[in-house]
Each structure stands twice: as structure tokens, then as C-alpha cells.
Design an enzyme around this catalytic site. Sequence first.
Site, PDB file in Angstrom:
ATOM      1  N   HIS A  90       0.415 124.213  97.643  1.00 31.81           N
ATOM      2  CA  HIS A  90       0.602 122.838  97.190  1.00 31.81           C
ATOM      3  C   HIS A  90      -0.129 121.886  98.127  1.00 31.81           C
ATOM      4  O   HIS A  90       0.016 121.979  99.348  1.00 31.81           O
ATOM      5  CB  HIS A  90       2.092 122.459  97.201  1.00 31.81           C
ATOM      6  CG  HIS A  90       2.914 123.199  96.213  1.00 31.81           C
ATOM      7  ND1 HIS A  90       3.259 122.667  94.995  1.00 31.81           N
ATOM      8  CD2 HIS A  90       3.467 124.436  96.265  1.00 31.81           C
ATOM      9  CE1 HIS A  90       3.998 123.545  94.341  1.00 31.81           C
ATOM     10  NE2 HIS A  90       4.137 124.630  95.095  1.00 31.81           N
ATOM     11  N   GLN A 114       9.805 129.636  96.218  1.00 29.42           N
ATOM     12  CA  GLN A 114       8.762 130.102  95.306  1.00 29.42           C
ATOM     13  C   GLN A 114       9.365 130.322  93.929  1.00 29.42           C
ATOM     14  O   GLN A 114      10.366 131.024  93.788  1.00 29.42           O
ATOM     15  CB  GLN A 114       8.122 131.391  95.828  1.00 29.42           C
ATOM     16  CG  GLN A 114       6.937 131.840  95.008  1.00 29.42           C
ATOM     17  CD  GLN A 114       6.257 133.083  95.569  1.00 29.42           C
ATOM     18  OE1 GLN A 114       6.790 133.767  96.433  1.00 29.42           O
ATOM     19  NE2 GLN A 114       5.074 133.381  95.047  1.00 29.42           N
ATOM     20  N   HIS A 136       0.082 130.518  95.656  1.00 30.75           N
ATOM     21  CA  HIS A 136      -0.516 129.208  95.432  1.00 30.75           C
ATOM     22  C   HIS A 136      -0.143 128.293  96.583  1.00 30.75           C
ATOM     23  O   HIS A 136       0.842 128.517  97.278  1.00 30.75           O
ATOM     24  CB  HIS A 136      -0.097 128.608  94.089  1.00 30.75           C
ATOM     25  CG  HIS A 136       1.376 128.446  93.906  1.00 30.75           C
ATOM     26  ND1 HIS A 136       2.229 129.509  93.656  1.00 30.75           N
ATOM     27  CD2 HIS A 136       2.164 127.339  93.935  1.00 30.75           C
ATOM     28  CE1 HIS A 136       3.465 129.058  93.528  1.00 30.75           C
ATOM     29  NE2 HIS A 136       3.459 127.747  93.704  1.00 30.75           N
ATOM     30  N   ASP A 193      -0.854 119.346  89.634  1.00 35.50           N
ATOM     31  CA  ASP A 193       0.437 119.929  89.293  1.00 35.50           C
ATOM     32  C   ASP A 193       0.991 119.260  88.045  1.00 35.50           C
ATOM     33  O   ASP A 193       0.946 118.034  87.920  1.00 35.50           O
ATOM     34  CB  ASP A 193       1.399 119.761  90.476  1.00 35.50           C
ATOM     35  CG  ASP A 193       2.640 120.620  90.356  1.00 35.50           C
ATOM     36  OD1 ASP A 193       3.391 120.450  89.371  1.00 35.50           O
ATOM     37  OD2 ASP A 193       2.873 121.439  91.250  1.00 35.50           O
TER      38      ASP A 193
END
Length: 141
Positions: A103, A95, A101, A32
Site C-alpha cells: 500500500h 492481510q 501487495h 485502491d
Amino acid sequence: MKDDNCIFCKLANGEIPTNKIYEDETFTVILDASPATRGHALILPKEHSANIYELPDETASKVFLLAKKLATKMTDILSCDGFNIIQNNGEVAGQTVFHFHMHLIPRYFGDGNEEKLSWNHLDLTEEEIAEIREELLISGL
């Protein structure tokens, strides 16, 4: 199918440089760019789906298996004390990029995020819980 206007499609498909830690035919996993903790990564499907509601069943099955495998490896490599696997759907749920996606967030004692990754708990009566249960009785998936 890719969305030409989606930054996560571009990241997942190598159109924008990333700090990639894993890739297969379905997913790219990157660190990230704004991590919550050391090792915070994102699992990005290469095909575009805005959220879990649009995600094909086969991809949904694969993403959870991959998350388990990656969390296990990352825990060993990073020597973290715990692990959050988080997936948000919709703005109200947190979001911010509308490409599904997941995490992967390694957790460390004293990492400063203890309060940020939690929520307030409701105090419901037994009757309220029973009403909700009746609304949610689901069969035949």
C-alpha cells in the site's frame, strides 16, 4: 506464475479493468478501490506470491525501490504532508487478499486516519527486551 483464482493476479495482468497509474514488466500499480486517503495506491506484482515469505528476492528488492520512487513522485504531485508504505502478511497482520501487495498511502493533516494507522506500544522491562534480543540474534542471512 499466476494464480487463476486470484483477483490481484487478474488486476495486475490486465484481465480486470483498473485505475492503473504505473506499469512495468514486473508490477502494475493501481489506485485502491477502497482508499484510505486521496491517492492511495497498490503495488501489485504480476507474478503470484501469497505474502513476503513467498516473494522472490529479486521481486522484493524491486518492490522497495519502486515504492520509494512512487512515494517521491506522488508526494510531489499530490502535495501530501507525509506517506505510509504498508505491507501486511497474514490475517492477524491485516492481510485480506493473499497476493503480496504494498500500500502506498499519501497522508494529509486532518485526513481522519491518524488513529487507524497506528498501534498500541508495549511497556517492556530491560530484562524482557534482553530476552527478546537473545532470541532474535540473527547472523548469516
